[in-house]
Design a protein around this motif. Sequence first.
Motif, short mmCIF file in Angstrom:
data_model
loop_
_atom_site.label_atom_id
_atom_site.label_comp_id
_atom_site.label_asym_id
_atom_site.label_seq_id
_atom_site.Cartn_x
_atom_site.Cartn_y
_atom_site.Cartn_z
N PHE A 148 -5.96 -7.70 -0.01
CA PHE A 148 -6.01 -7.89 -1.46
C PHE A 148 -4.95 -8.91 -1.86
CE2 PHE A 148 -7.23 -3.50 -0.53
CZ PHE A 148 -8.45 -3.40 -1.19
N ILE A 197 2.57 -2.51 9.04
CA ILE A 197 3.26 -1.24 8.84
C ILE A 197 4.67 -1.39 9.39
CG2 ILE A 197 3.26 1.23 9.38
CD1 ILE A 197 0.19 0.96 9.79
N LEU A 235 0.82 -1.21 0.00
CA LEU A 235 0.00 0.00 0.00
C LEU A 235 0.85 1.26 0.00
CD1 LEU A 235 -2.68 -1.08 2.63
CD2 LEU A 235 -2.96 -1.00 0.14
N GLU A 236 2.01 1.18 0.60
CA GLU A 236 2.88 2.36 0.69
C GLU A 236 4.32 1.89 0.72
OE1 GLU A 236 1.68 4.98 3.85
OE2 GLU A 236 3.52 6.15 3.75
N THR A 294 -2.93 -5.77 8.23
CA THR A 294 -2.13 -4.79 7.50
C THR A 294 -0.87 -4.55 8.32
OG1 THR A 294 -4.06 -3.75 6.50
CG2 THR A 294 -2.06 -2.42 6.62
N THR A 304 -0.65 -5.38 2.92
CA THR A 304 -1.88 -5.95 3.48
C THR A 304 -2.26 -7.24 2.77
OG1 THR A 304 -4.20 -5.50 4.04
CG2 THR A 304 -3.43 -4.69 1.91
#
Lengths: 160, 160
Positions: free
Chosen positions: B95, B110, B81-82, B108, B92
């Motif tokens: 998906f 981080i 995602l980032e 997710t 994550t």
Amino acid sequence: MTGTTDIKPTDDRELVLTRLINAPREKVYRAWTEADLLKQWFAPLPWTTPDAELDVRPGGSNRIVMRSPEGQDFPNFGVYLEVVPNEKLVVTDAFTEAWKPSEKPFMTVILTFEDEGGKTRYTARVRHWTTADREAHEKMGFHQGWGQCADQLATLTAKL
Amino acid sequence: MTGTTDIKPTDDRELVLTRLINAPREKVYRAWTEADLLKQWFAPLPWTTPDAELDVRPGGSNRIVMRSPEGQDFPNFGVYLEVVPNEKLVVTDAFTEAWKPSEKPFMTVILTFEDEGGKTRYTARVRHWTTADREAHEKMGFHQGWGQCADQLATLTAKL
């Protein structure tokens, strides 16, 4: 209904809607990404959209308030996953901000804006995590609701 | 355990792990983003990681296969995602590819890599959609498993 064509969902967790809108795709994209414009078409009348904050970038979040005819406000939160100006927007309610999981991941919306001879092929693919959620969304009136909003979007963008 | 410090989760849906790793953050980041390196530390021994494909960019997907001591393979899928090189990675399992919802959005992750005088403050915040999933993950042995992997990561990066 003018501008509607048949289009099939990718799988049984997806709902899809498409319209040929009589406006260039830049205007349709603006109506999705500028708060002042989005508030004019986003909720199916007599519902309204009194407030919208849109931070349109990957990882940016949005907050869109829909108001019922009885005056009750329903805030919706989402995060943009992919942003291609004038071409594509992907937003999900699985996060309320980057990267805070929401109470309930319900849908991811993939919007595409394609040029068709100066008009816009507008397509919304709404993907759910479960077939049960897809069915619930369909029974909540997805096709009528999103269809009405697409008509409102088309009416607005024709005037821009 | 060397390099461990107390750190609190943001809320009751998060699990968190941190280590001070004796290697510059560029090397720790490489160990997370280069498949040949990730395969050397990702699974807690005697589990192994025979295969990994990492498309490290926002919207890129990964496929990481973990093998049990009995020889059974468990493929894992995720989407980034980032991506901030040498600083931050967010991935994550909601998906399996951009943007196909997975069977079950579970977590997710981080990851942050911060410089502390040439060493790396490595922190993994693992966020779940429900407290039940957080509890289940904790009971599955999150702290021991991720802790062991962090030690393997530290051992590898010290040799790079």
